[in-house]
Scaffold this motif. Structure first.
Motif, PDB file in Angstrom:
ATOM      1  N   THR A 146       0.849  -1.181   0.000  1.00  0.00           N
ATOM      2  CA  THR A 146       0.000   0.000   0.000  1.00  0.00           C
ATOM      3  C   THR A 146       0.891   1.240   0.000  1.00  0.00           C
ATOM      4  O   THR A 146       2.113   1.147  -0.123  1.00  0.00           O
ATOM      5  CB  THR A 146      -0.958  -0.028   1.205  1.00  0.00           C
ATOM      6  OG1 THR A 146      -1.927   1.014   1.083  1.00  0.00           O
ATOM      7  CG2 THR A 146      -0.215   0.109   2.533  1.00  0.00           C
ATOM      8  N   ILE A 147       0.265   2.402   0.108  1.00  0.00           N
ATOM      9  CA  ILE A 147       0.986   3.674   0.179  1.00  0.00           C
ATOM     10  C   ILE A 147       0.890   4.222   1.590  1.00  0.00           C
ATOM     11  O   ILE A 147      -0.177   4.173   2.216  1.00  0.00           O
ATOM     12  CB  ILE A 147       0.397   4.703  -0.808  1.00  0.00           C
ATOM     13  CG1 ILE A 147       0.395   4.155  -2.234  1.00  0.00           C
ATOM     14  CG2 ILE A 147       1.179   6.021  -0.743  1.00  0.00           C
ATOM     15  CD1 ILE A 147      -0.328   5.060  -3.233  1.00  0.00           C
ATOM     16  N   VAL A 148       1.994   4.756   2.090  1.00  0.00           N
ATOM     17  CA  VAL A 148       2.020   5.460   3.377  1.00  0.00           C
ATOM     18  C   VAL A 148       2.589   6.853   3.150  1.00  0.00           C
ATOM     19  O   VAL A 148       3.615   7.002   2.476  1.00  0.00           O
ATOM     20  CB  VAL A 148       2.880   4.709   4.417  1.00  0.00           C
ATOM     21  CG1 VAL A 148       2.945   5.497   5.727  1.00  0.00           C
ATOM     22  CG2 VAL A 148       2.343   3.307   4.666  1.00  0.00           C
ATOM     23  N   ASN A 149       1.933   7.861   3.699  1.00  0.00           N
ATOM     24  CA  ASN A 149       2.516   9.201   3.775  1.00  0.00           C
ATOM     25  C   ASN A 149       3.031   9.367   5.207  1.00  0.00           C
ATOM     26  O   ASN A 149       2.246   9.536   6.140  1.00  0.00           O
ATOM     27  CB  ASN A 149       1.486  10.284   3.440  1.00  0.00           C
ATOM     28  CG  ASN A 149       2.111  11.667   3.317  1.00  0.00           C
ATOM     29  OD1 ASN A 149       3.299  11.857   3.556  1.00  0.00           O
ATOM     30  ND2 ASN A 149       1.307  12.649   2.950  1.00  0.00           N
ATOM     31  N   ASP A 150       4.339   9.273   5.365  1.00  0.00           N
ATOM     32  CA  ASP A 150       4.953   9.415   6.693  1.00  0.00           C
ATOM     33  C   ASP A 150       5.136  10.908   6.980  1.00  0.00           C
ATOM     34  O   ASP A 150       6.255  11.430   6.966  1.00  0.00           O
ATOM     35  CB  ASP A 150       6.279   8.665   6.724  1.00  0.00           C
ATOM     36  CG  ASP A 150       6.999   8.804   8.062  1.00  0.00           C
ATOM     37  OD1 ASP A 150       6.333   9.126   9.063  1.00  0.00           O
ATOM     38  OD2 ASP A 150       8.230   8.600   8.090  1.00  0.00           O
ATOM     39  N   VAL A 151       4.021  11.586   7.238  1.00  0.00           N
ATOM     40  CA  VAL A 151       4.081  13.024   7.532  1.00  0.00           C
ATOM     41  C   VAL A 151       4.915  13.219   8.795  1.00  0.00           C
ATOM     42  O   VAL A 151       4.816  12.451   9.763  1.00  0.00           O
ATOM     43  CB  VAL A 151       2.657  13.605   7.704  1.00  0.00           C
ATOM     44  CG1 VAL A 151       2.721  15.122   7.856  1.00  0.00           C
ATOM     45  CG2 VAL A 151       1.773  13.225   6.508  1.00  0.00           C
ATOM     46  N   SER A 152       5.752  14.242   8.795  1.00  0.00           N
ATOM     47  CA  SER A 152       6.770  14.393   9.833  1.00  0.00           C
ATOM     48  C   SER A 152       6.909  15.856  10.237  1.00  0.00           C
ATOM     49  O   SER A 152       7.048  16.722   9.368  1.00  0.00           O
ATOM     50  CB  SER A 152       8.139  13.907   9.310  1.00  0.00           C
ATOM     51  OG  SER A 152       8.051  12.603   8.771  1.00  0.00           O
ATOM     52  N   GLU A 153       6.911  16.125  11.527  1.00  0.00           N
ATOM     53  CA  GLU A 153       7.194  17.465  12.024  1.00  0.00           C
ATOM     54  C   GLU A 153       8.675  17.500  12.398  1.00  0.00           C
ATOM     55  O   GLU A 153       9.088  16.914  13.397  1.00  0.00           O
ATOM     56  CB  GLU A 153       6.310  17.802  13.232  1.00  0.00           C
ATOM     57  CG  GLU A 153       5.923  19.267  13.362  1.00  0.00           C
ATOM     58  CD  GLU A 153       7.091  20.243  13.497  1.00  0.00           C
ATOM     59  OE1 GLU A 153       8.166  19.842  13.949  1.00  0.00           O
ATOM     60  OE2 GLU A 153       6.895  21.429  13.167  1.00  0.00           O
ATOM     61  N   ARG A 154       9.477  18.151  11.574  1.00  0.00           N
ATOM     62  CA  ARG A 154      10.927  18.055  11.711  1.00  0.00           C
ATOM     63  C   ARG A 154      11.456  18.684  12.995  1.00  0.00           C
ATOM     64  O   ARG A 154      12.441  18.177  13.575  1.00  0.00           O
ATOM     65  CB  ARG A 154      11.609  18.703  10.503  1.00  0.00           C
ATOM     66  CG  ARG A 154      11.197  18.131   9.154  1.00  0.00           C
ATOM     67  CD  ARG A 154      11.492  16.664   9.018  1.00  0.00           C
ATOM     68  NE  ARG A 154      11.214  16.201   7.648  1.00  0.00           N
ATOM     69  CZ  ARG A 154      11.242  14.938   7.270  1.00  0.00           C
ATOM     70  NH1 ARG A 154      11.532  13.989   8.150  1.00  0.00           N
ATOM     71  NH2 ARG A 154      10.979  14.600   6.023  1.00  0.00           N
ATOM     72  N   ALA A 155      10.857  19.783  13.434  1.00  0.00           N
ATOM     73  CA  ALA A 155      11.327  20.385  14.680  1.00  0.00           C
ATOM     74  C   ALA A 155      11.029  19.463  15.860  1.00  0.00           C
ATOM     75  O   ALA A 155      11.883  19.266  16.737  1.00  0.00           O
ATOM     76  CB  ALA A 155      10.674  21.750  14.893  1.00  0.00           C
ATOM     77  N   PHE A 156       9.832  18.867  15.888  1.00  0.00           N
ATOM     78  CA  PHE A 156       9.514  17.898  16.939  1.00  0.00           C
ATOM     79  C   PHE A 156      10.460  16.700  16.846  1.00  0.00           C
ATOM     80  O   PHE A 156      10.871  16.133  17.861  1.00  0.00           O
ATOM     81  CB  PHE A 156       8.080  17.388  16.789  1.00  0.00           C
ATOM     82  CG  PHE A 156       6.980  18.393  17.046  1.00  0.00           C
ATOM     83  CD1 PHE A 156       7.247  19.736  17.282  1.00  0.00           C
ATOM     84  CD2 PHE A 156       5.660  17.975  17.029  1.00  0.00           C
ATOM     85  CE1 PHE A 156       6.217  20.645  17.500  1.00  0.00           C
ATOM     86  CE2 PHE A 156       4.623  18.875  17.260  1.00  0.00           C
ATOM     87  CZ  PHE A 156       4.898  20.213  17.489  1.00  0.00           C
ATOM     88  N   PHE A 173      -0.994  12.058  10.960  1.00  0.00           N
ATOM     89  CA  PHE A 173       0.312  12.026  10.296  1.00  0.00           C
ATOM     90  C   PHE A 173       0.641  10.654   9.695  1.00  0.00           C
ATOM     91  O   PHE A 173       1.792  10.411   9.308  1.00  0.00           O
ATOM     92  CB  PHE A 173       1.413  12.447  11.262  1.00  0.00           C
ATOM     93  CG  PHE A 173       1.679  13.940  11.284  1.00  0.00           C
ATOM     94  CD1 PHE A 173       0.680  14.844  10.976  1.00  0.00           C
ATOM     95  CD2 PHE A 173       2.928  14.437  11.618  1.00  0.00           C
ATOM     96  CE1 PHE A 173       0.922  16.209  10.995  1.00  0.00           C
ATOM     97  CE2 PHE A 173       3.190  15.808  11.631  1.00  0.00           C
ATOM     98  CZ  PHE A 173       2.177  16.698  11.316  1.00  0.00           C
ATOM     99  N   GLY A 174      -0.369   9.770   9.575  1.00  0.00           N
ATOM    100  CA  GLY A 174      -0.130   8.457   8.998  1.00  0.00           C
ATOM    101  C   GLY A 174      -1.193   8.025   8.010  1.00  0.00           C
ATOM    102  O   GLY A 174      -1.796   6.965   8.187  1.00  0.00           O
ATOM    103  N   PRO A 175      -1.436   8.780   6.933  1.00  0.00           N
ATOM    104  CA  PRO A 175      -2.374   8.298   5.918  1.00  0.00           C
ATOM    105  C   PRO A 175      -1.869   6.994   5.282  1.00  0.00           C
ATOM    106  O   PRO A 175      -0.704   6.896   4.891  1.00  0.00           O
ATOM    107  CB  PRO A 175      -2.395   9.431   4.891  1.00  0.00           C
ATOM    108  CG  PRO A 175      -1.937  10.650   5.636  1.00  0.00           C
ATOM    109  CD  PRO A 175      -0.928  10.134   6.616  1.00  0.00           C
ATOM    110  N   VAL A 176      -2.767   6.013   5.181  1.00  0.00           N
ATOM    111  CA  VAL A 176      -2.437   4.711   4.598  1.00  0.00           C
ATOM    112  C   VAL A 176      -3.542   4.345   3.604  1.00  0.00           C
ATOM    113  O   VAL A 176      -4.714   4.498   3.885  1.00  0.00           O
ATOM    114  CB  VAL A 176      -2.317   3.618   5.674  1.00  0.00           C
ATOM    115  CG1 VAL A 176      -2.033   2.256   5.031  1.00  0.00           C
ATOM    116  CG2 VAL A 176      -1.228   3.963   6.685  1.00  0.00           C
ATOM    117  N   GLY A 177      -3.143   3.829   2.445  1.00  0.00           N
ATOM    118  CA  GLY A 177      -4.111   3.409   1.433  1.00  0.00           C
ATOM    119  C   GLY A 177      -3.769   4.044   0.095  1.00  0.00           C
ATOM    120  O   GLY A 177      -2.675   4.585  -0.084  1.00  0.00           O
ATOM    121  N   PRO A 178      -4.670   3.981  -0.881  1.00  0.00           N
ATOM    122  CA  PRO A 178      -6.084   3.660  -0.747  1.00  0.00           C
ATOM    123  C   PRO A 178      -6.402   2.172  -0.710  1.00  0.00           C
ATOM    124  O   PRO A 178      -7.441   1.770  -0.205  1.00  0.00           O
ATOM    125  CB  PRO A 178      -6.677   4.271  -2.018  1.00  0.00           C
ATOM    126  CG  PRO A 178      -5.576   4.144  -3.026  1.00  0.00           C
ATOM    127  CD  PRO A 178      -4.308   4.386  -2.251  1.00  0.00           C
TER     128      PRO A 178
END
Length: 276
Positions: A146-156, A173-178
């Protein structure tokens, strides 16, 4: 086959896509896409299943996820753009399950965020218990991709005195799919193109052939450290083109739109919001 879970958050049902890309209801065949089902995904003719009306929301295509394990700096050119050393073995971190969201659900930037960023990644869904697995056998333990968007807050992630998990685990911060595309329908997980556009402009372009550690090597490594269970998801790293690597750096703001694609695995689209 292309498996989905459709419906409102918390009330998703299992489904499959037919040849025309329409959702067919699979709930009369399996209760959900989880557990032992993932080790023996149902092979049915979608045309024999009830057609789902309209254009339903798609959720995370796997239920009962126990772990969301991520691999850092797994593309050489991404490590270089981040100014970090090439790893000699996989860098492993966890992403909180509360970050999970559907592939087209909004992404919310948390309060005090300064550097929220994007990462398109190949997601691997485990289909059966894996412990001390050898690389040559590793893909036999995969249910699908599947697809993962590993959204990341770089300062955190890097500037607040703790583990990477801080910047990886914010809500949404973890959309998975479709889709969960069954293993047999992905000829070679090491030859898939990945793309991410931000506001219609090219950001990330890559191919899984450029991974430092292959899917099989990652499973071997992880299964030495921990048991992998059906439904566990592995995010296998991201190619170059993330915001922190741009000159000057570019980070997400409310109103932005991310569009992600992986060859054969479909696409995601997220609008960015700001937490109140």
């Amino acid at each position: 086959m292309r498996y989905v879970r459709y419906g409102q958050p918390g009330a998703e049902k299992p489904g499959v896509l037919d040849a025309a890309g329409r959702v067919r209801d699979l709930s009369g065949v399996v209760a959900d896409l989880s557990g032992a089902v993932l080790g023996d995904l149902p092979q049915v003719d979608p045309e024999t299943l009830p057609l789902v009306d309209g254009n339903p929301r798609l959720g995370v295509p796997v239920a009962g996820i126990g772990k969301l394990v991520c691999i850092g700096l797994n593309y050489r050119d991404h490590a270089e753009e981040a100014g970090m050393a090439i790893p000699v073995e996989p860098i492993v971190f966890m992403k909180a399950l509360s970050a999970l969201s559907g592939p087209n659900d909004p992404v919310s930037i948390p309060r005090n965020s300064l550097k929220s960023d994007w990462e398109v990644e190949l997601g691997v869904v485990i289909g059966k218990h894996a412990k001390y697995v050898k690389a040559e056998d590793a893909l036999d333990y995969v249910a699908g991709y599947t697809i993962v968007n590993d959204v990341s807050e770089r300062a955190f992630q890097t500037e607040r005195g703790g583990q990477w998990t801080k910047g990886k685990s914010c809500d949404t911060f973890g959309p998975v799919g479709p889709w969960l595309v069954s293993r047999d329908d992905v000829a070679d997980p090491q030859n898939l193109s990945l793309e991410l556009d931000l506001n219609g402009q090219k950001a990330q372009r890559g191919n899984t052939s450029s991974m430092i550690f292959t899917v099989a090597q990652i499973i071997e490594h992880l299964s030495e450290m921990m048991s992998l269970h059906p439904g566990d998801v592995i995010a296998t790293g991201t190619p170059p083109g993330v915001g922190m690597g741009m000159k000057p750096p570019l980070f997400l703001k409310a109103g932005d739109v991310m569009e992600l694609r992986i060859e054969g695995l479909g696409s995601q689209r997220q609008e960015v919001q700001q937490d109140a």
